[in-house]
Motif scaffolding. Structure first.
Motif, PDB file in Angstrom:
ATOM      1  N   VAL A  98     -12.676  15.590 -37.858  1.00  0.00           N
ATOM      2  CA  VAL A  98     -12.882  15.370 -36.430  1.00  0.00           C
ATOM      3  C   VAL A  98     -13.529  14.004 -36.188  1.00  0.00           C
ATOM      4  O   VAL A  98     -13.211  13.300 -35.220  1.00  0.00           O
ATOM      5  CB  VAL A  98     -13.757  16.498 -35.826  1.00  0.00           C
ATOM      6  N   GLY A  99     -14.414  13.601 -37.088  1.00  0.00           N
ATOM      7  CA  GLY A  99     -15.095  12.326 -36.934  1.00  0.00           C
ATOM      8  C   GLY A  99     -14.217  11.120 -37.198  1.00  0.00           C
ATOM      9  O   GLY A  99     -14.527  10.013 -36.711  1.00  0.00           O
ATOM     10  N   PHE A 100     -13.127  11.289 -37.945  1.00  0.00           N
ATOM     11  CA  PHE A 100     -12.288  10.145 -38.308  1.00  0.00           C
ATOM     12  C   PHE A 100     -11.751   9.384 -37.092  1.00  0.00           C
ATOM     13  O   PHE A 100     -11.940   8.168 -36.984  1.00  0.00           O
ATOM     14  CB  PHE A 100     -11.136  10.592 -39.208  1.00  0.00           C
ATOM     15  N   PRO A 101     -11.012  10.031 -36.164  1.00  0.00           N
ATOM     16  CA  PRO A 101     -10.481   9.257 -35.029  1.00  0.00           C
ATOM     17  C   PRO A 101     -11.584   8.692 -34.144  1.00  0.00           C
ATOM     18  O   PRO A 101     -11.434   7.592 -33.590  1.00  0.00           O
ATOM     19  CB  PRO A 101      -9.611  10.271 -34.270  1.00  0.00           C
ATOM     20  N   LEU A 102     -12.689   9.406 -34.025  1.00  0.00           N
ATOM     21  CA  LEU A 102     -13.798   8.884 -33.216  1.00  0.00           C
ATOM     22  C   LEU A 102     -14.398   7.635 -33.858  1.00  0.00           C
ATOM     23  O   LEU A 102     -14.741   6.670 -33.167  1.00  0.00           O
ATOM     24  CB  LEU A 102     -14.875   9.963 -33.051  1.00  0.00           C
TER      25      LEU A 102
END
Length: 206
Positions: A98-102
């Motif tokens: 979940v943190g990757f694209p952010l």
């Protein structure tokens, strides 16, 4: 006099770049991982994720990495170790995914706002990547371990801190590659540039 105009990209080019960087993230995820303590392996994904933002900017970088996550969740075996499917997003590594694209979006937003001379400075891009990784990937990754692996925050931090040295090295490589790309393609980000105002015919230039 002058005004600001934004360099425009062709939609087809944008789509190709988003797809290409999504494929790069997938390729880095499928390279052999290093197993350490805990359920989260060390891969080159972080390098590709932050490179996407640093090279493409916030919007396209975010979309490229989001495309990777969505494709993996849809069943393509492109997550670390060849995993795929929605079950991965219910597992202990969900917070990192979940943190990757952010992180890509945040890194791109910071790099877009750097002075143009800083785009050829690896130090500035390195700092943007490391901050984005800390704020988005590591924080949400630990939250995922707490929620999905029934760990305490202290235990999650003990697992996550193993990745920091590798992250520093990957961000050094990312910054070197990103600055090389910006030297070769200075309009890649579609940044605002100064453009002269249109003047009536017969009006002398200032």
């Amino acid at each position: 006099m002058s005004t600001r105009a934004r360099t425009r990209h062709h939609p087809g080019t944008d789509i190709a770049l988003v797809a290409a960087f999504a494929a790069l993230v997938a390729a880095c995820a499928l390279l052999p991982a290093i197993k350490v303590a805990g359920p989260v392996p060390i891969t080159l994904q972080t390098f590709a994720v932050l490179l996407s933002g640093a090279v493409l900017g916030s919007r396209r970088g975010f979309l490229a990495v989001l495309l990777y996550v969505v494709a993996g969740a849809a069943g393509l075996p492109i997550f670390s170790g060849g995993a795929g499917g929605p079950a991965v997003l219910a597992g202990p590594t969900a917070g990192y995914l979940v943190g990757f694209p952010l992180a890509a979006g945040l890194c791109g937003a910071i790099v877009e706002r750097l002075p143009r001379r800083s785009l050829v400075s690896s130090v500035a891009v390195f700092c943007a990547g490391l901050l984005s990784s800390a704020v988005c990937i590591h924080t949400l990754g630990m939250a995922g371990l707490v929620l999905r692996a029934d760990m305490s925050w202290a235990t999650a931090f003990d697992i996550d801190k193993v990745f920091w040295i590798g992250d520093v090295l990957k961000n050094v490589a990312m910054a070197l590659v990103a600055t090389a790309v910006h030297r070769a393609f200075p309009d890649m980000l579609g940044r605002e540039v100064l453009a002269p105002l249109a003047q009536p015919e017969g009006t002398p230039a200032a």
